[in-house]
Design a protein around this motif. Sequence first.
Motif, mmCIF file in Angstrom:
data_model
loop_
_atom_site.group_PDB
_atom_site.id
_atom_site.type_symbol
_atom_site.label_atom_id
_atom_site.label_comp_id
_atom_site.label_asym_id
_atom_site.label_seq_id
_atom_site.Cartn_x
_atom_site.Cartn_y
_atom_site.Cartn_z
ATOM 1 N N GLU A 160 43.682 107.459 -1.292
ATOM 2 C CA GLU A 160 43.281 108.870 -1.282
ATOM 3 C C GLU A 160 44.408 109.806 -0.867
ATOM 4 O OE1 GLU A 160 39.920 109.178 1.267
ATOM 5 O OE2 GLU A 160 38.534 108.205 -0.134
ATOM 6 N N HIS B 217 42.297 101.480 -6.133
ATOM 7 C CA HIS B 217 41.402 102.586 -6.494
ATOM 8 C C HIS B 217 40.931 103.379 -5.281
ATOM 9 C CE1 HIS B 217 40.862 99.709 -9.966
ATOM 10 N NE2 HIS B 217 41.250 100.814 -10.576
ATOM 11 N N GLU B 218 41.187 102.850 -4.096
ATOM 12 C CA GLU B 218 40.721 103.523 -2.879
ATOM 13 C C GLU B 218 41.795 104.393 -2.227
ATOM 14 O OE1 GLU B 218 38.923 100.713 -0.215
ATOM 15 O OE2 GLU B 218 37.790 99.722 -1.829
ATOM 16 N N PRO C 90 45.056 102.657 2.276
ATOM 17 C CA PRO C 90 43.789 102.879 2.995
ATOM 18 C C PRO C 90 43.380 101.682 3.854
ATOM 19 C CG PRO C 90 43.359 102.385 0.692
ATOM 20 C CD PRO C 90 44.845 102.544 0.821
ATOM 21 N N CYS C 91 43.957 100.533 3.565
ATOM 22 C CA CYS C 91 43.580 99.314 4.289
ATOM 23 C C CYS C 91 44.237 99.209 5.657
ATOM 24 C CB CYS C 91 43.936 98.092 3.460
ATOM 25 S SG CYS C 91 45.577 98.194 2.692
#
Length: 263
Positions: free
Chosen positions: A57, A54-55, A22-23
């Motif tokens: 998705e 945890h991010e 996600p980064c």
Amino acid sequence: MDSAGEKFGCSHYRRRCKIIAPCCGEIFDCRHCHNEAKNVLEIDVQHRHDVPRHEVEKIVCSLCNTEQNVQQNCSNCGVCMGEYYCDVCKFFDDDTSKDQYHCYGCGICRIGGKENYYHCNTCGCCYGISLKDTHRCIEKAMHHNCPVCFEFLFDSTKEISVLQCGHTIHVKCLHDMSDHFQFSCPLCSRSAFDMTSVWKSLDQEVAATPMPQMYQNKMVWILCNDCGKKANVQFHIVAHKCPGCKSYNTRQTRAQPTSQHSV
């Protein structure tokens, strides 16, 4: 390895999916692959980063290449992405022999079997059951870098040892210290090993090494790194023994106080 003999995953985990970080939006086999690639020296220090586990998705199925939300079974071909699956950490692994479990206190998945570990709320990390009533608590004991190799300990995949002083260090790094004759904690200088046999050897060496007449009445102040006590002891060229805990893990602090006379 699937039924056709094709191997999936990476050097860190066996799994049938890849993560979309996600980064940076790039695809990697796992978070470790991402972190290794994004923290090399060739990358500008301002652009180095770790993936926020945890991010995550989105994942990509390794068999049918379908992009989808994080889930254990592929929404297209139905393959199981990993026998062990954690919805909190977005973590997949086919090698269940590691006895993975999620610790809600740590907020991450750990290995070794939940029945063999417990979470210490004071230290903020998981320890082996054998340490439950014996270890010295230090707040956030693993939330720092290893004092030898400087890798962050809390989520390290390497085995970690808890020293008698309560500080933590990689087991391999502890062995490396021993190989280089370093026997005290790099953080607080307390003895990191059982030094009983070493102290006995030093007792013999001190006894076998008498000091010259001019030094026989010389006294020095020492601080014991093991018990923290200060003491005034007889000077010896070999080592100075703590009269309290009998440890030789001491350091000289200052010379014997001299009397002051008015003039």
